[in-house]
Design an enzyme around this catalytic site. Sequence first.
Site, PDB file in Angstrom:
ATOM      1  N   GLY A  16       0.836  -1.208   0.000  1.00 51.18           N
ATOM      2  CA  GLY A  16       0.000   0.000   0.000  1.00 51.18           C
ATOM      3  C   GLY A  16       0.862   1.247   0.000  1.00 51.18           C
ATOM      4  N   SER A  18       1.627   3.187  -2.397  1.00 52.85           N
ATOM      5  CA  SER A  18       1.419   4.101  -3.527  1.00 52.85           C
ATOM      6  C   SER A  18       0.758   5.412  -3.140  1.00 52.85           C
ATOM      7  CB  SER A  18       0.576   3.409  -4.610  1.00 52.85           C
ATOM      8  OG  SER A  18      -0.673   3.012  -4.081  1.00 52.85           O
ATOM      9  N   ARG A  19       0.076   5.459  -2.000  1.00 49.26           N
ATOM     10  CA  ARG A  19      -0.557   6.727  -1.599  1.00 49.26           C
ATOM     11  C   ARG A  19      -0.747   6.757  -0.080  1.00 49.26           C
ATOM     12  NH1 ARG A  19      -5.161   3.849  -3.990  1.00 49.26           N
ATOM     13  NH2 ARG A  19      -6.649   3.490  -2.279  1.00 49.26           N
ATOM     14  N   VAL A  65      -2.537  -8.196  -1.733  1.00 51.75           N
ATOM     15  CA  VAL A  65      -1.938  -8.895  -0.588  1.00 51.75           C
ATOM     16  C   VAL A  65      -2.826 -10.006  -0.025  1.00 51.75           C
ATOM     17  CG1 VAL A  65      -0.414  -6.996   0.109  1.00 51.75           C
ATOM     18  CG2 VAL A  65      -2.730  -7.149   1.084  1.00 51.75           C
ATOM     19  N   ASN A  91       1.223  -2.235   5.329  1.00 51.01           N
ATOM     20  CA  ASN A  91       0.399  -1.035   5.462  1.00 51.01           C
ATOM     21  C   ASN A  91      -0.896  -1.122   4.648  1.00 51.01           C
ATOM     22  OD1 ASN A  91       0.009   2.137   5.607  1.00 51.01           O
ATOM     23  ND2 ASN A  91       0.083   1.605   3.428  1.00 51.01           N
ATOM     24  N   SER A 143      -4.427   0.236  13.768  1.00 53.37           N
ATOM     25  CA  SER A 143      -5.262   1.432  13.946  1.00 53.37           C
ATOM     26  C   SER A 143      -5.681   1.517  15.401  1.00 53.37           C
ATOM     27  CB  SER A 143      -6.519   1.320  13.074  1.00 53.37           C
ATOM     28  OG  SER A 143      -7.456   2.322  13.432  1.00 53.37           O
ATOM     29  N   TYR A 156     -13.407  -3.919  10.384  1.00 52.73           N
ATOM     30  CA  TYR A 156     -12.121  -3.194  10.423  1.00 52.73           C
ATOM     31  C   TYR A 156     -11.467  -3.324  11.804  1.00 52.73           C
ATOM     32  CZ  TYR A 156      -8.914   0.788   9.640  1.00 52.73           C
ATOM     33  OH  TYR A 156      -7.811   1.598   9.503  1.00 52.73           O
ATOM     34  N   LYS A 160      -7.853  -5.148  12.702  1.00 58.69           N
ATOM     35  CA  LYS A 160      -6.728  -4.424  13.305  1.00 58.69           C
ATOM     36  C   LYS A 160      -6.367  -5.002  14.683  1.00 58.69           C
ATOM     37  CE  LYS A 160      -6.138  -1.490   9.897  1.00 58.69           C
ATOM     38  NZ  LYS A 160      -4.943  -1.581   9.046  1.00 58.69           N
ATOM     39  N   ILE A 189      -5.837  10.056  10.406  1.00 60.51           N
ATOM     40  CA  ILE A 189      -4.793  10.624   9.543  1.00 60.51           C
ATOM     41  C   ILE A 189      -5.418  11.121   8.224  1.00 60.51           C
ATOM     42  CG2 ILE A 189      -2.540  10.194   8.464  1.00 60.51           C
ATOM     43  CD1 ILE A 189      -2.514   9.719  11.524  1.00 60.51           C
TER      44      ILE A 189
HETATM   45  P1  NAP Z   1      -5.344   4.740   1.440  1.00 59.44           P
HETATM   46  O1  NAP Z   1      -4.987   6.162   1.195  1.00 59.44           O
HETATM   47  O2  NAP Z   1      -6.696   4.259   1.047  1.00 59.44           O
HETATM   48  O3  NAP Z   1      -4.222   3.816   0.752  1.00 59.44           O
HETATM   49  C1  NAP Z   1      -4.319   2.427   0.830  1.00 59.44           C
HETATM   50  C2  NAP Z   1      -3.144   1.789   0.143  1.00 59.44           C
HETATM   51  O4  NAP Z   1      -3.270   0.362   0.246  1.00 59.44           O
HETATM   52  C3  NAP Z   1      -3.087   2.097  -1.347  1.00 59.44           C
HETATM   53  O5  NAP Z   1      -1.738   2.160  -1.756  1.00 59.44           O
HETATM   54  C4  NAP Z   1      -3.769   0.891  -1.974  1.00 59.44           C
HETATM   55  O6  NAP Z   1      -3.364   0.728  -3.328  1.00 59.44           O
HETATM   56  C5  NAP Z   1      -3.264  -0.226  -1.065  1.00 59.44           C
HETATM   57  N1  NAP Z   1      -4.109  -1.424  -1.041  1.00 59.44           N
HETATM   58  C6  NAP Z   1      -5.410  -1.525  -0.684  1.00 59.44           C
HETATM   59  N2  NAP Z   1      -5.829  -2.792  -0.809  1.00 59.44           N
HETATM   60  C7  NAP Z   1      -4.766  -3.522  -1.227  1.00 59.44           C
HETATM   61  C8  NAP Z   1      -4.561  -4.892  -1.528  1.00 59.44           C
HETATM   62  N3  NAP Z   1      -5.548  -5.781  -1.415  1.00 59.44           N
HETATM   63  N4  NAP Z   1      -3.329  -5.297  -1.917  1.00 59.44           N
HETATM   64  C9  NAP Z   1      -2.311  -4.408  -2.046  1.00 59.44           C
HETATM   65  N5  NAP Z   1      -2.442  -3.099  -1.762  1.00 59.44           N
HETATM   66  C10 NAP Z   1      -3.663  -2.657  -1.374  1.00 59.44           C
HETATM   67  O7  NAP Z   1      -5.201   4.363   2.980  1.00 59.44           O
HETATM   68  P2  NAP Z   1      -4.400   5.082   4.187  1.00 59.44           P
HETATM   69  O8  NAP Z   1      -5.349   5.996   4.869  1.00 59.44           O
HETATM   70  O9  NAP Z   1      -3.107   5.592   3.703  1.00 59.44           O
HETATM   71  O10 NAP Z   1      -4.193   3.844   5.168  1.00 59.44           O
HETATM   72  C11 NAP Z   1      -3.013   3.045   5.156  1.00 59.44           C
HETATM   73  C12 NAP Z   1      -3.070   2.084   6.320  1.00 59.44           C
HETATM   74  O11 NAP Z   1      -3.200   2.825   7.543  1.00 59.44           O
HETATM   75  C13 NAP Z   1      -4.260   1.130   6.300  1.00 59.44           C
HETATM   76  O12 NAP Z   1      -3.881  -0.127   6.787  1.00 59.44           O
HETATM   77  C14 NAP Z   1      -5.253   1.785   7.221  1.00 59.44           C
HETATM   78  O13 NAP Z   1      -6.148   0.850   7.785  1.00 59.44           O
HETATM   79  C15 NAP Z   1      -4.318   2.364   8.260  1.00 59.44           C
HETATM   80  N6  NAP Z   1      -4.897   3.471   9.008  1.00 59.44           N
HETATM   81  C16 NAP Z   1      -5.312   4.621   8.392  1.00 59.44           C
HETATM   82  C17 NAP Z   1      -5.857   5.647   9.164  1.00 59.44           C
HETATM   83  C18 NAP Z   1      -6.314   6.938   8.578  1.00 59.44           C
HETATM   84  O14 NAP Z   1      -6.883   7.757   9.315  1.00 59.44           O
HETATM   85  N7  NAP Z   1      -6.092   7.213   7.309  1.00 59.44           N
HETATM   86  C19 NAP Z   1      -5.989   5.485  10.541  1.00 59.44           C
HETATM   87  C20 NAP Z   1      -5.564   4.301  11.131  1.00 59.44           C
HETATM   88  C21 NAP Z   1      -5.015   3.314  10.356  1.00 59.44           C
HETATM   89  P3  NAP Z   1      -4.310  -0.035  -4.424  1.00 59.44           P
HETATM   90  O15 NAP Z   1      -5.705   0.470  -4.205  1.00 59.44           O
HETATM   91  O16 NAP Z   1      -3.715   0.300  -5.744  1.00 59.44           O
HETATM   92  O17 NAP Z   1      -4.173  -1.495  -4.112  1.00 59.44           O
END
Ligand code: NAP
Length: 248
Positions: A16, A18-19, A65, A91, A143, A156, A160, A189
């Site tokens: 993950g 990429s963004r 994944v 991630n 998380s 979710y 986690k 975040i």
């Molecule tokens: P995001 O912006 O939606 O990015 C998710 C990343 O995961 C993307 O690169 C996506 O790329 C990749 N991904 C999703 N499903 C996948 C799969 N099956 N196989 C491979 N790659 C996959 O999410 P984020 O907010 O940065 O979150 C990143 C991590 O932090 C997650 O685990 C999330 O649960 C955790 N988190 C986020 C927050 C928050 O507030 N943002 C808070 C707590 C925890 P593709 O779609 O191209 O696969």
Amino acid sequence: MTGFRELAGSVAIVTGGSRGIGLGISHALASAGAVVAVVARDEAAARDAVAGLEGDGHAAYSCDVADGKACRKVVASVTSAHGPVSVLVNNAGVTRDNILLRMRDEEWSRVIDTNLRGAFNMIRAATRGMMKRREGSIVNISSVIGLMGNAGQANYAASKAGLHGLTRSVAKELASRNVRCNAVAPGFIRTDMTAGLPEGQVAELKSRIPAGRLGEPEDVAGVVRFLAGPGAGYITGQIIAVDGGMAM
Ligand code: NAP
């Protein structure tokens, strides 16, 4: 960026990457001198991410994944192209929110299969080499919802919380081989994942964060960089909240 490049010569995989948070982590590890393999389903997005990283040798890999065979293939490809993997950041994550009574099997499975099984798939694929070389750091991005629970996010939260159990078990199993495993539990975040939340909900969430602000991907990435590197050499099995004090 200049400064201490504590991961020089290391190969890191960021799922993950990429963004959002994963992209922030990819930048942080590249700045620390690692060669970074960015893994995502959308290979073009992963390639764009790689193009912006500091240093040379980084590469993009397309992989879901949730697919164990695909994970083994990615680890094998990264190893033969760049050398043995010593840092793995799990991630990749998704949400499929719904209240319990309406939650569909597909929503439950997609979240568990990506967030929890995905981490297991990557850990199983990457640790054989780490154990042999007696060197490795695994960081799982969980998380605060895994610590606190949340209405409408049973899938979710379970994924986690499961990551926390996985983290501690891997830490206990592999500590004697000098392979460490920790989790970072972000709070709220600013990324694509949270961009769609209604303004009222964001304001309400913010009111529950003692720091008074949402987190940025860089807030999480700095902690991951530390856990990946030698400065955290005696830290394993820990769940570190990066949440502005939200889960206290
Ligand atoms: P995001 O912006 O939606 O990015 C998710 C990343 O995961 C993307 O690169 C996506 O790329 C990749 N991904 C999703 N499903 C996948 C799969 N099956 N196989 C491979 N790659 C996959 O999410 P984020 O907010 O940065 O979150 C990143 C991590 O932090 C997650 O685990 C999330 O649960 C955790 N988190 C986020 C927050 C928050 O507030 N943002 C808070 C707590 C925890 P593709 O779609 O191209 O696969």
